[in-house]
Design an enzyme around this catalytic site. Structure first.
Site, short mmCIF file in Angstrom:
data_model
loop_
_atom_site.label_atom_id
_atom_site.label_comp_id
_atom_site.label_asym_id
_atom_site.label_seq_id
_atom_site.Cartn_x
_atom_site.Cartn_y
_atom_site.Cartn_z
N ASP A 308 0.86 -1.17 0.00
CA ASP A 308 0.00 0.00 0.00
C ASP A 308 0.91 1.23 0.00
O ASP A 308 2.13 1.13 0.07
CB ASP A 308 -0.96 -0.02 1.20
CG ASP A 308 -2.16 0.89 0.98
OD1 ASP A 308 -3.16 0.76 1.69
OD2 ASP A 308 -2.09 1.74 0.05
C1 GLC Z 1 -4.15 4.26 -0.21
C2 GLC Z 1 -5.14 3.22 0.22
C3 GLC Z 1 -5.32 2.11 -0.77
C4 GLC Z 1 -5.24 2.66 -2.19
C5 GLC Z 1 -3.84 3.17 -2.40
C6 GLC Z 1 -3.66 3.80 -3.78
O1 GLC Z 1 -3.26 4.52 0.83
O2 GLC Z 1 -4.92 2.62 1.50
O3 GLC Z 1 -6.59 1.50 -0.53
O4 GLC Z 1 -5.54 1.63 -3.13
O5 GLC Z 1 -3.45 4.11 -1.41
O6 GLC Z 1 -4.49 4.91 -3.90
#
Ligand code: GLC
Length: 752
Positions: A308
């Site tokens: 993430d």
């Molecule tokens: C964010 C979220 C995740 C998302 C990613 C890209 O921190 O936790 O759910 O897909 O970043 O946007």
């Protein structure tokens, strides 16, 4: 045409096309041939993701030098400018981009990759959680909590398939969805992007999403990769705040949090995203037990795992279980992480870690292979670009918009009604006062949405005006930003309510991503209570004090503490975040054109003080309940009213045969209007060697019933669904009596 240009450029002319560019060869051979040609740095480049160049520009615009150095949520790569990232793509050091939200940019980025030595196309990822809503001009469906309220997985399947087609039309290949976390802390700002608190419902919805996004049997070339996220447990964090530690037992992990991810793997999901949080002292991003033993060995997952947002870096700068960012990268990749989200520092750091022997080349090869295989299977080597002339034939198709409307109609939950609903256009209430910060804004669409063209969105006010043309709606705009409501307008609402026949107030949360600092909920934003933020309670009280009828509509992602409203308003409706057609759907329900049918997929506690508050709690949950207030939930999972009434009769569980139990129940529409009833079948293991929940959803279906009509519903439960996990014996089922529940009926059945 594009493919021919691309193929020729790879081979420098006809006839000597390298095997990896030959679509007639099987994918495994193409991957092997390509990897033989790649340098170590190029292989690591495939493991690296960066943010779209335009997004960097837009997000960093106006940021101070200090902001750029501190804010990882919106500043991107201190010391790197947009052109530097473009150059990395030209050098094959970026394998994927995310947050490329301007139509057309995907082709520009692919063109950079086509200038690299081996011309490996980019994998374009985006958070298409309820439509590709970060891109302007797309179809925006209800957010997942509303989709869950329909209890209709088929709607999730259809909307996911439509989303996949809209994504590919603009050059997107990978959605960071479905979020199949089981929402068990109502304070968590991201409840709205989940399918609620029940593992079985979340599993079925997640399975439907994966098959909708990817295809019915594995991955179809013209669809997109799905991503089961976030693994695991971030939906029950300390204090409900996103990314905080999750301290739950392995039994709860296995019985509650793992099953939806297992369902996604069984549906063929091709990517996983790890969760921000730590579990038992180990960040999910460096947790080999999770990434290898659970995801790969137990669940059989064979795709790739992506981090993430900056969570590999957070192993060092937040969790502090790594002494440097490089140490964090090494720990994470060695534990099973395949792709880094996001930024240019990963490639040089990982190159050094391999060269100094910390990370074996075999681990890089394994990750790179997983990523390349999916690029081949998506057909990206034959067709890296999207056809810009075909975009508007696919986006916002009528069929897609109709799906969004149908889903919105079925997602809305009627919580209270003293008989005032349904309204009659031109009837008793001719002058209706409408107000509230969510009455006339794009907040109707929920999180993971960037502003959409106004003409594509029907706000709640617009929906009322469309559906009830004989009614005079007087609107007082409270402004969108809930944190900064105008006390004078809040006061004036009381006066206007007195002059009207009826008031309809739209309240809830503010999740506008473009106004991140003022959000009251959504990603990374939680409050210490479930009360209405800002001056919304004062607004409602001013209106209630008018003595005139008042209908309150909630536009929110997570449950709110609305007991006082339920006790005083004439009607209370949970609209959730019903998407771009939500205004029509809500108005159709208020004016009786649609009979509300949604049921809550998440429990509403009376206050944050009651959390943990889930329907499938253990028997001792209320052994000594809190005192001086009602300890029971305000609305439990599965609750929802209709304009008609239903009666359940003859609940008849059969006997277990070949591991299956068939349960029948008669459901009658005892009211005066047609409706759709969601029949929920629960079971309880009456006595067992370990504590078991007081009830668990095991089957459900939606049936349409005309007034006076009765249908016999038959639902099947497999014995497999009755198993529970034990530390020493693993998964077991025990013979004995089980209680079956549907509607207000109970019956017993014995598992021999
Ligand atoms: C964010 C979220 C995740 C998302 C990613 C890209 O921190 O936790 O759910 O897909 O970043 O946007």
């Amino acid at each position: 045409m594009t493919a021919l240009i691309f193929a020729a450029s790879c081979s420098g002319g006809k006839g000597d096309t390298p095997p990896y560019m030959d679509p007639s060869l099987d994918v495994d051979k193409r991957v092997s041939d390509l990897m033989k040609r790649m340098t170590l740095e190029e292989k690591i480049g495939q493991m690296n993701q960066c943010v779209g160049l335009n997004h960097i520009d837009e997000s960093q615009a106006g940021m101070t030098e200090e902001d750029l150095m501190r804010n990882t949520a919106q500043a991107f790569y201190p010391g790197f400018m947009k052109e530097d990232i473009a150059q990395l793509a030209r050098e094959g050091k970026v394998g994927s981009f995310l947050h490329s939200v301007n139509i057309g940019e995907a082709n520009e980025l692919q063109q950079l990759a086509m200038e690299s030595r081996l011309r490996i196309p980019l994998l374009m990822g985006i958070d298409a959680v309820h439509g590709c809503a970060l891109v302007s001009g797309t179809t925006v469906y209800p957010t997942s909590i509303g989709m869950a309220s329909t209890f209709e997985p088929e709607l999730v399947y259809i909307s996911s398939r439509q989303t996949a087609k809209e994504m590919r039309a603009i050059g997107m290949h990978w959605t960071f969805a479905p979020n199949v976390e089981v929402a068990r802390d109502q304070r968590w700002g991201r409840v709205g992007e989940t399918y609620g608190e029940d593992p079985y419902l979340v599993s079925l919805m997640g399975r439907a999403a994966v098959k909708g996004f990817q295809g019915d049997e594995g991955l179809e070339k013209d669809l997109v990769l799905a991503c089961a996220k976030h693994f695991v447990g971030g939906s029950q964090p300390v204090n409900g705040t996103n990314g905080a530690p999750t301290d739950i037992s392995e039994r709860t992990l296995r019985e509650v949090f793992f099953p939806p991810f297992r369902a996604c793997v069984d549906a063929g999901v091709q990517t996983f995203m790890m969760a921000h949080n730590e579990i038992e002292g180990i960040p999910c991003h460096t947790n080999a037990w999770l990434m290898q033993d659970i995801i790969r060995k137990e669940m059989g997952f064979d795709g790739f795992i992506v981090s993430d947002w900056m969570d590999m870096e957070h192993v060092y700068d937040l969790h502090r279980t790594a002494v440097s960012v490089e140490d964090a990268y090494a720990q994470s990749v060695l534990a099973g992480m395949d792709m880094h989200m996001h930024g240019p520092g990963f490639v040089p750091a990982m190159l050094k870690l391999v060269e100094d022997g910390t990370v074996p080349v075999s681990r890089i090869d394994q990750a790179c292979r997983r990523i390349l295989e999916l690029k081949f299977r998506l057909g990206l080597f034959e067709n890296p670009f999207f056809d810009t002339t075909a975009v508007h034939q696919t986006l916002l198709q009528e069929e897609h918009v109709q799906t969004a409307l149908e889903a919105a109609r079925k997602s809305i939950v009627l919580l209270e009604n003293n008989g005032i609903l349904p309204l009659t256009d031109g009837g008793k209430y001719k002058n209706v006062f409408v107000t509230g910060p969510n009455a006339h804004s794009q907040g109707i669409m929920g999180d993971w949405t960037f502003p959409q063209p106004g003409e594509n969105v029907v706000t709640f006010l617009e929906g009322l005006q469309m559906v009830a043309p004989k009614t005079k709606f007087m609107f007082l705009d409270q402004g969108e930003s809930i944190r900064y409501m105008d006390p004078e307008k809040v006061r004036r609402a009381g006066d206007m309510a007195r002059r009207a026949d009826l008031s309809i107030v739209f309240v809830g949360e503010y999740v506008n991503r473009k106004d991140w600092g003022n959000k009251t909920s959504g990603e990374d934003v939680e409050r210490g209570n479930l009360n209405l933020p800002g001056l919304q309670s004062e607004l409602i009280n001013n209106i209630l004090s008018s003595g005139k009828p008042c209908i309150v509509v909630l536009n929110n992602g997570h449950p709110l503490a609305v007991e006082w409203i339920a006790q005083q308003a004439d009607a209370l409706v949970e609209a959730w975040e019903p998407g771009m057609q939500g205004g029509i759907a809500l108005a159709e329900i208020l004016y009786g054109l649609v009979n509300p049918s949604g049921k809550l997929p998440v429990t509403f506690p009376r206050s944050a003080g009651n959390i943990l508050s889930v329907y499938n709690h253990m028997p001792s949950h209320f052994f000594h309940p809190i005192v001086m207030e009602n300890p029971m939930p305000l609305y439990e999972f599965g609750y929802g009213l209709s304009y008609t009434t239903y009666r359940y009769d003859n609940l008849t569980p059969g006997e277990f045969r070949d591991g299956t139990l068939e349960v029948q129940v008669d459901v009658s529409n005892t009211g005066t209007v047609a409706g759709e009833e969601i029949v929920l079948l629960y079971m309880r293991d009456d006595y067992a060697s370990m504590t078991r929940p007081v009830k668990e959803l095991k089957a459900f279906t939606r049936i349409a019933l005309e007034p006076g009509e009765t249908k016999t519903v038959s639902l099947k439960i497999s014995q497999e669904q009755l198993k529970f996990w034990t530390r020493d014996r693993g998964w077991i089922t025990e013979s004995g009596t089980f209680t079956v529940m549907a509607g207000d009926l109970f019956a017993q059945v014995t598992l021999p």
